[in-house]
Write a protein that holds these residues in place. Structure first.
Motif, PDB file in Angstrom:
ATOM      1  N   PHE A  13       0.858  -1.314  -0.177  1.00  0.00           N
ATOM      2  CA  PHE A  13      -0.126  -0.158   0.182  1.00  0.00           C
ATOM      3  C   PHE A  13       0.847   1.526  -0.050  1.00  0.00           C
ATOM      4  CE2 PHE A  13      -2.873  -3.132   1.760  1.00  0.00           C
ATOM      5  CZ  PHE A  13      -3.931  -3.131   0.925  1.00  0.00           C
ATOM      6  N   GLU A  15      -1.953   5.328   3.306  1.00  0.00           N
ATOM      7  CA  GLU A  15      -3.311   5.086   3.946  1.00  0.00           C
ATOM      8  C   GLU A  15      -4.399   6.501   3.541  1.00  0.00           C
ATOM      9  OE1 GLU A  15      -3.943   3.792   8.372  1.00  0.00           O
ATOM     10  OE2 GLU A  15      -3.991   5.843   8.333  1.00  0.00           O
ATOM     11  N   ALA A  29     -12.857   1.338  -1.144  1.00  0.00           N
ATOM     12  CA  ALA A  29     -11.454   0.404  -0.815  1.00  0.00           C
ATOM     13  C   ALA A  29     -10.728  -0.252  -1.913  1.00  0.00           C
ATOM     14  CB  ALA A  29     -11.921  -0.409   0.319  1.00  0.00           C
ATOM     15  N   GLU A  30     -11.469  -1.127  -2.494  1.00  0.00           N
ATOM     16  CA  GLU A  30     -10.723  -1.636  -3.799  1.00  0.00           C
ATOM     17  C   GLU A  30     -10.487  -0.972  -4.893  1.00  0.00           C
ATOM     18  OE1 GLU A  30     -12.791  -5.262  -5.028  1.00  0.00           O
ATOM     19  OE2 GLU A  30     -13.304  -5.963  -2.577  1.00  0.00           O
ATOM     20  N   ALA A  36      -7.165   0.571  -3.736  1.00  0.00           N
ATOM     21  CA  ALA A  36      -6.009  -0.676  -3.880  1.00  0.00           C
ATOM     22  C   ALA A  36      -5.662  -0.752  -5.212  1.00  0.00           C
ATOM     23  CB  ALA A  36      -6.560  -2.018  -3.061  1.00  0.00           C
ATOM     24  N   HIS A  88      -3.377   2.074  -2.485  1.00  0.00           N
ATOM     25  CA  HIS A  88      -3.619   2.483  -1.205  1.00  0.00           C
ATOM     26  C   HIS A  88      -4.789   1.880  -0.169  1.00  0.00           C
ATOM     27  CE1 HIS A  88      -2.026   6.042  -3.154  1.00  0.00           C
ATOM     28  NE2 HIS A  88      -2.958   6.061  -4.553  1.00  0.00           N
ATOM     29  N   ARG A  89      -4.495   1.957   0.905  1.00  0.00           N
ATOM     30  CA  ARG A  89      -5.379   1.416   1.895  1.00  0.00           C
ATOM     31  C   ARG A  89      -6.286   2.605   2.490  1.00  0.00           C
ATOM     32  NH1 ARG A  89      -4.977   0.622   7.495  1.00  0.00           N
ATOM     33  NH2 ARG A  89      -3.035   1.695   7.541  1.00  0.00           N
ATOM     34  N   LYS A 100      -9.059   3.875   5.268  1.00  0.00           N
ATOM     35  CA  LYS A 100      -9.322   4.159   6.570  1.00  0.00           C
ATOM     36  C   LYS A 100     -10.326   4.911   6.907  1.00  0.00           C
ATOM     37  CE  LYS A 100      -8.382   3.798  11.029  1.00  0.00           C
ATOM     38  NZ  LYS A 100      -8.550   2.712  11.762  1.00  0.00           N
TER      39      LYS A 100
END
Length: 245
Positions: free
Chosen positions: A17, A20, A47-48, A51, A56-57, A59
């Motif tokens: 990643f 965040e 989120a997907e 990514a 990237h992640r 939060k």
């Protein structure tokens, strides 16, 4: 197509990643957002996409819905699920492509044979809606409220029950939210849903539901990842996970 989907899922599962991304979401909007499990259609799509597009992640950070753009302007988060109609460009925002679209419709029991095409068609009918709907659609709901036939209920599973039991004539809801709660109630075995009729009264505007990012690079990565989700079929699969029988 299968290989594309497999490659996408492998990338999401194994990516290193890059960043965040702290993103503001409303506290609870089933089936789009479930804070207690960090799940839901909108959470999973974003989120997907983050990514897949840039490693990237996500939060998620949860706020009362009206505070989502406030948190972005205050610099508490890196992104927000929506601007709630306030332009975020002057506040350093970069708009992404819509992750989901909320499509509000009037819903009635098919057995009633009602037709709703104009505001006048709601005359004499009892309408139940989500909080603040009368401010969003005053032309339609103002006269209903003035006549004492307008009600609001944040628990949208109760909206489904009340319509099904004939306690209200019309529900105003996003079609996917209504479908989700109808499915949940049906799975209890004690709820027997009647056939419904949807009445479109406004055009869904995808641009009203664009996420906003502080970083143009992260926004571009998100857009690229979202396009990949749609091309691979993963986007549709996330919707089906929550809305299929």
């Amino acid at each position: 197509m299968y290989r594309l989907l497999a490659a996408l899922m492998l990338f999401v599962a194994t990516a290193t990643f890059a960043d965040e991304v702290r993103m503001a979401f409303g506290e609870k909007i089933p089936p789009f957002c479930f804070p207690e499990t960090n799940s839901g259609i909108e959470i999973e799509v974003i989120a997907e996409a983050l990514a897949a597009g840039g490693g990237h992640r996500l939060k998620p950070v949860y706020y009362p819905f009206a505070r989502v753009p406030v948190a972005f302007k205050a610099g508490e988060v890196d992104a927000a699920m929506t601007d709630l109609g306030e332009d975020m460009l002057p506040h350093g925002g970069h708009y992404g492509d819509p992750a989901v679209v909320y499509d509000n419709v009037f819903i009635t029991l098919r057995s009633r044979g009602l037709q709703i095409r104009r505001p006048e068609d709601l005359k004499g009918l009892s309408v139940i809606a989500f909080q603040g709907a009368d401010k969003r659609y005053p032309e339609w709901l103002g006269p209903v409220k003035q006549a004492g036939n307008y009600h609001e209920q944040n628990d949208q599973s109760l909206q489904v029950r009340m319509l099904n039991e004939g306690r209200h004539d019309v529900v105003l809801s996003d079609r996917n939210i209504f479908r989700y709660f109808a499915l949940q109630l049906t799975q209890t075995g004690s709820f027997k849903p009647q056939l419904i009729q949807e009445h479109a009264f406004t055009i869904a505007r995808p641009q009203d539901y664009r996420p906003v990012f502080r970083s143009a690079k992260v926004r571009d990565d998100f857009n690229a990842g979202l396009a990949l989700l749609k091309k691979s079929g993963r986007y549709r699969a996330i919707y089906d996970k929550y809305l299929k029988d």
